[in-house]
Scaffold this motif. Structure first.
Motif, PDB file in Angstrom:
ATOM      1  N   LEU A  97     -13.089 -14.474  13.000  1.00 54.13           N
ATOM      2  CA  LEU A  97     -11.751 -14.421  12.410  1.00 54.13           C
ATOM      3  C   LEU A  97     -10.900 -13.347  13.060  1.00 54.13           C
ATOM      4  CD1 LEU A  97     -13.106 -14.454   8.770  1.00 54.13           C
ATOM      5  CD2 LEU A  97     -12.142 -16.406   9.975  1.00 54.13           C
ATOM      6  N   ARG A  98      -9.612 -13.584  13.054  1.00 57.56           N
ATOM      7  CA  ARG A  98      -8.623 -12.587  13.456  1.00 57.56           C
ATOM      8  C   ARG A  98      -8.053 -12.014  12.167  1.00 57.56           C
ATOM      9  NH1 ARG A  98      -5.558 -11.857  18.094  1.00 57.56           N
ATOM     10  NH2 ARG A  98      -3.534 -10.903  17.765  1.00 57.56           N
ATOM     11  N   MET A  99      -8.019 -10.696  12.057  1.00 58.14           N
ATOM     12  CA  MET A  99      -7.550 -10.035  10.852  1.00 58.14           C
ATOM     13  C   MET A  99      -6.372  -9.119  11.167  1.00 58.14           C
ATOM     14  SD  MET A  99      -9.896 -11.181   8.809  1.00 58.14           S
ATOM     15  CE  MET A  99     -10.313 -10.237   7.379  1.00 58.14           C
ATOM     16  N   ALA A 100      -5.536  -8.914  10.162  1.00 59.15           N
ATOM     17  CA  ALA A 100      -4.492  -7.887  10.220  1.00 59.15           C
ATOM     18  C   ALA A 100      -5.110  -6.639   9.587  1.00 59.15           C
ATOM     19  CB  ALA A 100      -3.246  -8.339   9.462  1.00 59.15           C
ATOM     20  N   TRP A 101      -5.679  -5.775  10.423  1.00 55.00           N
ATOM     21  CA  TRP A 101      -6.415  -4.606   9.958  1.00 55.00           C
ATOM     22  C   TRP A 101      -5.460  -3.434   9.749  1.00 55.00           C
ATOM     23  CZ3 TRP A 101      -7.737   0.219  12.259  1.00 55.00           C
ATOM     24  CH2 TRP A 101      -8.705   0.950  11.553  1.00 55.00           C
ATOM     25  N   VAL A 102      -5.573  -2.789   8.590  1.00 49.42           N
ATOM     26  CA  VAL A 102      -4.691  -1.671   8.224  1.00 49.42           C
ATOM     27  C   VAL A 102      -5.501  -0.382   8.247  1.00 49.42           C
ATOM     28  CG1 VAL A 102      -3.152  -0.719   6.479  1.00 49.42           C
ATOM     29  CG2 VAL A 102      -3.320  -3.217   6.764  1.00 49.42           C
ATOM     30  N   SER A 103      -5.149   0.514   9.145  1.00 51.27           N
ATOM     31  CA  SER A 103      -5.821   1.799   9.272  1.00 51.27           C
ATOM     32  C   SER A 103      -5.422   2.716   8.109  1.00 51.27           C
ATOM     33  CB  SER A 103      -5.421   2.441  10.605  1.00 51.27           C
ATOM     34  OG  SER A 103      -5.965   3.730  10.723  1.00 51.27           O
ATOM     35  N   VAL A 104      -6.410   3.412   7.558  1.00 51.81           N
ATOM     36  CA  VAL A 104      -6.170   4.347   6.455  1.00 51.81           C
ATOM     37  C   VAL A 104      -6.543   5.740   6.934  1.00 51.81           C
ATOM     38  CG1 VAL A 104      -6.997   5.003   4.152  1.00 51.81           C
ATOM     39  CG2 VAL A 104      -6.547   2.601   4.679  1.00 51.81           C
ATOM     40  N   PRO A 105      -5.705   6.751   6.703  1.00 53.59           N
ATOM     41  CA  PRO A 105      -4.549   6.778   5.815  1.00 53.59           C
ATOM     42  C   PRO A 105      -3.187   6.585   6.490  1.00 53.59           C
ATOM     43  CG  PRO A 105      -5.197   9.027   6.317  1.00 53.59           C
ATOM     44  CD  PRO A 105      -6.148   8.125   7.061  1.00 53.59           C
ATOM     45  N   ASP A 106      -3.145   6.287   7.797  1.00 52.80           N
ATOM     46  CA  ASP A 106      -1.841   6.222   8.476  1.00 52.80           C
ATOM     47  C   ASP A 106      -1.114   4.889   8.311  1.00 52.80           C
ATOM     48  OD1 ASP A 106      -4.055   5.456  10.323  1.00 52.80           O
ATOM     49  OD2 ASP A 106      -2.383   4.914  11.622  1.00 52.80           O
ATOM     50  N   LEU A 107      -1.796   3.835   7.831  1.00 48.74           N
ATOM     51  CA  LEU A 107      -1.220   2.513   7.546  1.00 48.74           C
ATOM     52  C   LEU A 107      -0.708   1.771   8.782  1.00 48.74           C
ATOM     53  CD1 LEU A 107       0.608   3.133   4.138  1.00 48.74           C
ATOM     54  CD2 LEU A 107      -1.785   2.508   4.587  1.00 48.74           C
ATOM     55  N   THR A 108      -1.288   2.048   9.931  1.00 46.34           N
ATOM     56  CA  THR A 108      -0.992   1.293  11.146  1.00 46.34           C
ATOM     57  C   THR A 108      -1.670  -0.075  11.037  1.00 46.34           C
ATOM     58  OG1 THR A 108      -0.922   3.326  12.431  1.00 46.34           O
ATOM     59  CG2 THR A 108      -1.225   1.274  13.665  1.00 46.34           C
ATOM     60  N   VAL A 109      -0.963  -1.146  11.420  1.00 48.63           N
ATOM     61  CA  VAL A 109      -1.521  -2.506  11.367  1.00 48.63           C
ATOM     62  C   VAL A 109      -1.882  -2.934  12.793  1.00 48.63           C
ATOM     63  CG1 VAL A 109      -1.140  -4.908  10.691  1.00 48.63           C
ATOM     64  CG2 VAL A 109      -0.072  -3.050   9.378  1.00 48.63           C
ATOM     65  N   LEU A 143      -7.870  -4.002   4.678  1.00 50.63           N
ATOM     66  CA  LEU A 143      -7.475  -2.624   4.425  1.00 50.63           C
ATOM     67  C   LEU A 143      -8.655  -1.725   4.755  1.00 50.63           C
ATOM     68  CD1 LEU A 143      -5.365  -0.629   3.348  1.00 50.63           C
ATOM     69  CD2 LEU A 143      -6.222  -1.100   1.040  1.00 50.63           C
ATOM     70  N   GLY A 144      -8.469  -0.820   5.716  1.00 53.00           N
ATOM     71  CA  GLY A 144      -9.533   0.069   6.151  1.00 53.00           C
ATOM     72  C   GLY A 144     -10.138   0.842   4.990  1.00 53.00           C
ATOM     73  N   VAL A 153       0.842  -1.200   0.000  1.00 54.29           N
ATOM     74  CA  VAL A 153       0.000   0.000   0.000  1.00 54.29           C
ATOM     75  C   VAL A 153       0.876   1.248   0.000  1.00 54.29           C
ATOM     76  CG1 VAL A 153      -1.881   1.213   1.185  1.00 54.29           C
ATOM     77  CG2 VAL A 153      -1.634  -1.250   1.473  1.00 54.29           C
ATOM     78  N   GLY A 154       0.464   2.238  -0.777  1.00 50.55           N
ATOM     79  CA  GLY A 154       1.087   3.557  -0.752  1.00 50.55           C
ATOM     80  C   GLY A 154       0.009   4.604  -0.543  1.00 50.55           C
ATOM     81  N   VAL A 155       0.271   5.573   0.337  1.00 48.58           N
ATOM     82  CA  VAL A 155      -0.673   6.653   0.620  1.00 48.58           C
ATOM     83  C   VAL A 155       0.050   7.977   0.493  1.00 48.58           C
ATOM     84  CG1 VAL A 155      -2.080   7.765   2.408  1.00 48.58           C
ATOM     85  CG2 VAL A 155      -2.081   5.293   2.206  1.00 48.58           C
ATOM     86  N   GLU A 156      -0.624   8.942  -0.123  1.00 52.21           N
ATOM     87  CA  GLU A 156      -0.117  10.304  -0.172  1.00 52.21           C
ATOM     88  C   GLU A 156      -1.177  11.222   0.416  1.00 52.21           C
ATOM     89  OE1 GLU A 156       1.646  13.608  -3.291  1.00 52.21           O
ATOM     90  OE2 GLU A 156       1.361  11.543  -3.954  1.00 52.21           O
ATOM     91  N   SER A 157      -0.759  12.049   1.384  1.00 56.38           N
ATOM     92  CA  SER A 157      -1.663  13.001   2.026  1.00 56.38           C
ATOM     93  C   SER A 157      -0.846  14.232   2.397  1.00 56.38           C
ATOM     94  CB  SER A 157      -2.291  12.387   3.286  1.00 56.38           C
ATOM     95  OG  SER A 157      -1.314  12.193   4.282  1.00 56.38           O
TER      96      SER A 157
END
Length: 189
Positions: free
Chosen positions: A126-138, A101-102, A62-66
Motif C-alpha cells: 500500500l501507499r500511505m500518506a504518512w504523518v511525521s510526529v511531532p512536526d506533522l510533515t506528510v 499518523l506516526g 491533528v493538533g500538536v503542542e511542543s
C-alpha cells in the motif's frame, strides 16, 4: 449500529501514552485520540479521524503542542485518490487510500480491516500518506501488510519490520518496538 471502544496504548517509541475513543460500524471508522510523548521531544497531540466506506480515510485533523509551539494539520482525501494538507494539494501522496499518523497504533486498523488481513491469508502493498510526529510533515510511505496467522500481521516499510498482534475487531494489541495495549486493571467505584 456502531460499536464504541476506548483503547489505551503505552507507546514505547515515544516514551508516552495514547488513548483513542473509537466508533466502528459497518465499514466505517471514526476516532478521536489524545497522546503525550517525550521522544523525540516532549509533546501533546490530539487527533480526529474519519473514514468513508471501506475504511478509506476522508479526514485526519491533528493538533500538536511542543516547545516549538502549536502546529495543526487538516489532511483530507477526496475519495478519488487526491490529498490536501491545510488546503494545499499533496500530489506526492496521490493514490493513497489511508493516512498513517506516526507513533499511532490506531491508523494501522484501516488497511487491516479493509482487506480482512487479521482473519484471512493475504498480502497487500500500500501507499500511505504518512504523518511525521511531532512536526506533522506528510510524506508518501510504501507499506506491506502480510497475514501470518489469525490476529498476527507482518508490517514492513523500508528497512523496518514488525509482526503486529491485532484483536478480532482489527485494533492493535501489541506492536513490538512501537506500542502495547494496556489492559484494564479494575473498575473505579
Amino acid at each position: 449500529m456502531p460499536t464504541s471502544r476506548v483503547i489505551t496504548w503505552e507507546v514505547s517509541e515515544s516514551k508516552g501514552i495514547e488513548t483513542a475513543w473509537t466508533e466502528l460500524g459497518g465499514d466505517v471508522l471514526r476516532a478521536r485520540g489524545r497522546a503525550v510523548g517525550t521522544t523525540p521531544e516532549p509533546y501533546w497531540i490530539s487527533y480526529e479521524l474519519d473514514t468513508g466506506n471501506r475504511f478509506v480515510t476522508r479526514r485526519l485533523s491533528v493538533g500538536v503542542e511542543s516547545a516549538g509551539g502549536v502546529r495543526t494539520l487538516d489532511l483530507r482525501h477526496d475519495g478519488a485518490g487526491r490529498w490536501t494538507a491545510n488546503g494545499e494539494r499533496l500530489p506526492e501522496v496521490d493514490g493513497a487510500l489511508d493516512c498513517d499518523l506516526g507513533l499511532c497504533p490506531l491508523t494501522n486498523t484501516m488497511p487491516v480491516l479493509r482487506h480482512g488481513l487479521h482473519r484471512a491469508p493475504g498480502e497487500r502493498e500500500l501507499r500511505m500518506a504518512w504523518v511525521s510526529v511531532p512536526d506533522l510533515t506528510v510524506l508518501p510511505s510504501r507499506q506491506t501488510y502480510t497475514h501470518l496467522e489469525p490476529g498476527r500481521i507482518r508490517f514492513v516499510s523500508g528497512d523496518f519490520r514488525s509482526d503486529i498482534e491485532f484483536d478480532d475487531d482489527g485494533f492493535v494489541v501489541d506492536y513490538p518496538s512501537l506500542a502495547t495495549r494496556l489492559r484494564r486493571s479494575g473498575s473505579c467505584g
